[in-house]
Design an enzyme around this catalytic site. Structure first.
Site, short mmCIF file in Angstrom:
data_model
loop_
_atom_site.label_atom_id
_atom_site.label_comp_id
_atom_site.label_asym_id
_atom_site.label_seq_id
_atom_site.Cartn_x
_atom_site.Cartn_y
_atom_site.Cartn_z
N GLU B 52 0.81 -1.22 0.00
CA GLU B 52 0.00 0.00 0.00
C GLU B 52 0.84 1.27 0.00
O GLU B 52 0.39 2.31 -0.47
CB GLU B 52 -0.97 0.01 1.18
CG GLU B 52 -2.12 -1.00 1.05
CD GLU B 52 -1.75 -2.38 1.57
OE1 GLU B 52 -0.56 -2.64 1.86
OE2 GLU B 52 -2.68 -3.22 1.68
N PHE B 114 -11.07 -7.88 13.61
CA PHE B 114 -9.99 -8.29 12.72
C PHE B 114 -9.70 -7.19 11.69
O PHE B 114 -10.61 -6.65 11.07
CB PHE B 114 -10.37 -9.59 11.99
CG PHE B 114 -9.31 -10.03 11.02
CD1 PHE B 114 -8.04 -10.38 11.47
CD2 PHE B 114 -9.57 -10.09 9.66
CE1 PHE B 114 -7.05 -10.77 10.58
CE2 PHE B 114 -8.59 -10.49 8.76
CZ PHE B 114 -7.32 -10.83 9.23
N GLN B 115 -8.46 -6.86 11.53
CA GLN B 115 -8.00 -5.81 10.63
C GLN B 115 -8.67 -4.46 10.92
O GLN B 115 -8.92 -3.68 10.02
CB GLN B 115 -8.19 -6.20 9.16
CG GLN B 115 -7.27 -7.36 8.77
CD GLN B 115 -7.10 -7.54 7.28
OE1 GLN B 115 -8.02 -7.28 6.50
NE2 GLN B 115 -5.92 -7.99 6.86
N LYS B 164 -17.59 -1.13 6.10
CA LYS B 164 -18.07 -2.09 5.09
C LYS B 164 -19.59 -2.05 4.97
O LYS B 164 -20.13 -2.19 3.87
CB LYS B 164 -17.59 -3.49 5.47
CG LYS B 164 -17.68 -4.48 4.32
CD LYS B 164 -16.98 -5.78 4.65
CE LYS B 164 -17.08 -6.73 3.46
NZ LYS B 164 -16.45 -8.03 3.76
N MET B 482 24.29 9.00 1.78
CA MET B 482 24.16 10.23 2.55
C MET B 482 24.44 9.94 4.03
O MET B 482 25.03 10.77 4.74
CB MET B 482 22.78 10.84 2.36
CG MET B 482 22.69 12.29 2.77
SD MET B 482 23.86 13.34 1.89
CE MET B 482 22.86 14.00 0.57
#
Lengths: 183, 590
Positions: B52, B114-115, B164, B482
């Protein structure tokens, strides 16, 4: 090259320096979920001070809430606080009441005092002098309700200490500008 | 006209109504209804990323290279948290994104389902604004409002968190063009009185400089055109931040090169010595100012910014103008044309004389070698061999990013995509994918380091799936360059954990991803290898093995002022002695 007289950045001028001032900001916001978290998160995320914060819906039809925040910092910091608040999407307006108009500030406190005999009499006498109301009483305690400028409440609480102060609950500051005009 | 549809269908419908043609995303349990709605149509193109974070950077690359809003769609919980780095990146670089996240059904919110994560809480401080949709009736308004908020004023990322059950719920969908937020109305027109005052200050200036930034690019192509006009009309020198490269053509003689920590000697000295600084759409970031109390001590400063909070934030200015760059510059050009007073030409000639003196120092120069590829040389050859092409450049973060900014030159806006504010390693490849999706026939090159590229290497698989011919040009020095440079500067050359002992074989890795791999270590082969990369019709990973010890100069060390730059010492093989230049106070800075 000498350092300039005014600090070049609100972030580099540490809060609490001698030129720190207290300011009261009135913030009108949409009363939507999370709006208070946005405002508070801005202060913690950017290292600004909150000395007092109150919030309540003031216009039920339009779901407008008024947040009154007492903050402190150099004038540059306070200006930065104001601009950062104005950037928040649900914020309608930010008014620095300390800068723009002489504002009236009030706070409500409930003060619980426990004691017997002379202390009890003295507490009641002081409460009368401060025009505090007794809102609860037992044989050995009082609860006083007091409204006033924050300073007055500080003074009252200090006076209650030797006569049996137990607990204080304060609302934080509500403020409004003087005169006929709205902010 | 309103139509009945499900929340998921509303999402797709709103994206279409907003003119979105591509979105980047990754499915999961809490966004399945939206993915089902995507399945049932063929107008919106969905690009399946591999992580993502990649979706967010790809959307940034798409947005930055087109001027449109970048859109991503991710699931709840880990989908949302993985997107957080990209959202923060977009916030700091003011890139307009709309990020739709799935959320567990309303009745489960707060139950540690969940999630489930507190997406709104987590993203509150890394978005311009965010929404949790609680009622299907609010969804159409929020979807369109999100686009308005993302693009109006100072652009930024907006998250819409959709539970949802709301995606399944049915409601009325409406769309009116030009929707406005009920309170959020950024000021785009600058105050005319102040612009007039600015023009007066410019007419009195003897040593002026334009200091411009990403705001000019965000404002759109008109702002770049107007900037060119005002710079040409005034005859003033101009420099820009990393984010603003391309707004003014690098090939022009009034261009001083980038300023800041790794900017040019002439740009930084002009900033330090000027008597008038005209800042357009830049924000006096610490990479630009160096030591604040010694920053441009003798100048009056004008600051044009759409975000009032940027003005007087880091540097106190004499004249702040709140407004959109294009609008303010338009007024400024008009007032300058009609104003009788003009800057004293003799003073300007003298000022340009100073600048030419600094310029003669040729601060981006380096000692080339015919044995080993110098990274600067590699970027220069890449520039020379691609300059007549339609090219978009992205970068990762580190030395290679600064070398790209120094040695690759841009004449047009929206051609240069880099993570400036947040400095996100792993930005370049997904951003290149986003840019290539928007410009399928252009040459899109990610100038990368071998450490950064590994952070989002999985997106090669995305490039393969959509046959995106992105070119990854890795300046491979086996170090986090760097970090290594700063360890040399600050920590006595103790290279703690900045050397990668085990790197993949990038040529084989390219092959594994179905791409073409090229390795080059000999300066004599470099041109042919770069040409091979350009001519390859598919994705390429170019492993360019460069000098491991090269440092990026010039440099303003932490805690130093613009006129205390470190310059590369070209006369001595041992290079510059940099171990002792930063004092204790500077070491505390970043």
């Amino acid at each position: 090259m000498n350092a300039p007289a005014t600090p070049p950045s609100p972030y580099s001028s540490a809060i609490g320096k001698s030129n720190a001032e207290s300011h009261t900001l009135s913030v009108l916001v949409d009363n939507e979920p999370g709006v208070l978290a946005r405002v508070v998160g801005l202060f913690s995320g950017r290292g600004f001070n909150i000395e007092s914060l109150t919030v309540a819906e003031v216009t039920h039809e339009t779901h407008l809430s008024r947040i009154t925040i007492a903050t402190s910092g150099t004038p540059e910091v306070v200006e930065q606080v104001r601009h950062q608040l104005e950037r928040l999407v649900p914020v309608h307006s930010v008014t620095d009441l300390t800068l723009t108009v002489r504002a009236i500030e009030r706070e409500l406190a409930m003060v619980k005092v426990r004691g017997k005999g002379e202390n009890r009499v003295e507490a009641l006498r002081l409460a009368e002098a401060f025009r505090a109301k007794v809102i609860d009483a037992t044989i050995e305690s009082f609860i006083f309700e007091l409204t006033g400028a924050p300073r007055k409440i500080d003074d009252f609480v200090e006076l209650m200490r030797p006569v049996g102060l137990v607990e204080v609950s304060r609302t934080g500051i509500a403020a409004i500008s003087r005169g006929p005009e709205p902010i | 006209m309103s139509k009945q549809m499900t929340g998921a269908e509303m999402v797709v419908e709103a994206l279409k109504d907003q003119g979105v043609d591509v979105l980047f995303g990754y499915p999961g349990g809490a966004v399945l209804p939206i993915y089902d709605a995507i399945f049932h149509q063929n107008k919106l193109r969905h690009v399946l990323v591999r992580h993502e974070q990649g979706a967010a950077h790809a959307a940034e690359g798409y947005a930055r290279s087109t001027g449109k809003v970048g859109v991503l769609l991710v699931t709840s919980g880990p989908g949302a948290t993985n997107a957080v780095t990209g959202l923060t990146d977009a916030l700091l670089d003011s890139i307009p994104l709309v990020c739709i996240t799935g959320q567990v059904p309303t009745h489960l919110i707060g139950s540690d389902a969940f999630q489930e994560c507190d997406t709104i809480g987590i993203t509150r401080s890394c978005t311009k604004h965010n929404y949790l949709v609680r009622r299907i009736e609010d969804l159409p308004r929020i979807l369109h409002e999100a686009f308005y908020v993302a693009t109006s004023g100072r652009p930024g990322p907006v998250v819409i968190d959709i539970p949802k059950d709301i995606q399944f719920a049915t409601g009325a969908y409406t769309f009116q063009k030009n929707i406005q937020h009920k309170t959020y109305r950024p000021q785009v027109k600058g105050d005319l009185g102040r612009i007039k005052q600015a023009v007066e200050m410019m007419a009195k200036a003897r040593k002026p400089v334009f200091y411009t930034g990403g705001g000019v690019i965000n404002s759109g192509p008109t702002a770049s055109t107007l900037l060119r006009e005002i710079v040409r009309l005034t005859g003033f020198p101009i420099t820009s931040t990393l984010m603003g490269l391309g707004a003014y053509p690098a090939s022009d003689k009034q261009w001083l090169g980038m300023l800041g920590m790794h900017g040019s000697f002439e740009a930084n000295n002009a900033m330090h010595d000027c008597d008038l600084m005209i800042c357009v759409g830049a924000r006096f970031d610490d990479r630009i100012t160096g030591r604040l109390d010694a920053f441009s001590p003798h100048s009056k400063k004008i600051h044009i910014d759409i975000d009032a909070s940027s003005i007087n934030k880091n540097v106190k200015v004499d004249l702040g103008i709140v407004g959109d760059c294009a609008h303010v510059l338009e007024d400024m050009v008009r007032l300058w044309r009609t104003s009788a007073a003009k800057a004293d030409p003799a003073a300007l000639v003298k000022w340009w004389g100073h600048i030419d003196h600094w310029r003669a120092r040729n601060s981006f120069a380096f000692r080339n070698s015919n044995k080993i590829i110098k990274p600067q040389h590699a970027v220069r050859r890449l520039y020379e061999l691609t300059r007549d092409r339609d090219v978009y450049i992205t970068t990762e973060v580190g030395q290679h990013q600064m070398w790209a900014a120094q040695h690759f030159h841009f004449d047009e806006p929206n051609r240069w995509m880099t993570s400036g504010g947040l400095g996100t390693m792993g930005y370049g490849l997904p951003a290149a994918i986003g840019a290539q999706m928007a410009h399928p026939n252009s040459l899109v090159i990610d100038i990368a380091g071998e450490a950064s590229i590994l952070m989002n290497m999985q997106e090669m698989s995305t490039a393969a799936q959509y046959r995106l011919p992105v070119k990854i040009f890795i300046l491979n020095n086996q170090y986090m360059g760097m970090v290594r440079q700063w360890q040399e500067l600050l920590h006595g050359g103790r290279y703690s954990e900045s050397y990668t002992e085990s790197l993949p074989d990038f040529v084989k890795l390219a092959q594994a991803y179905g791409a073409h791999g090229i390795r080059c270590s000999d300066p004599a082969d470099l041109d042919a290898a770069i040409k091979e990369m350009i001519d390859t019709p598919q994705a390429v990973i170019f492993d360019c093995l460069v000098d491991q010890k090269e440092n990026c100069f010039p440099m303003i060390p932490s805690g130093k002022a613009h006129n205390e730059m470190l310059l590369a010492d070209l006369g001595d093989d041992a290079g510059i002695e940099i171990g002792s230049v930063i004092d204790e106070k500077g070491k505390m800075l970043v």
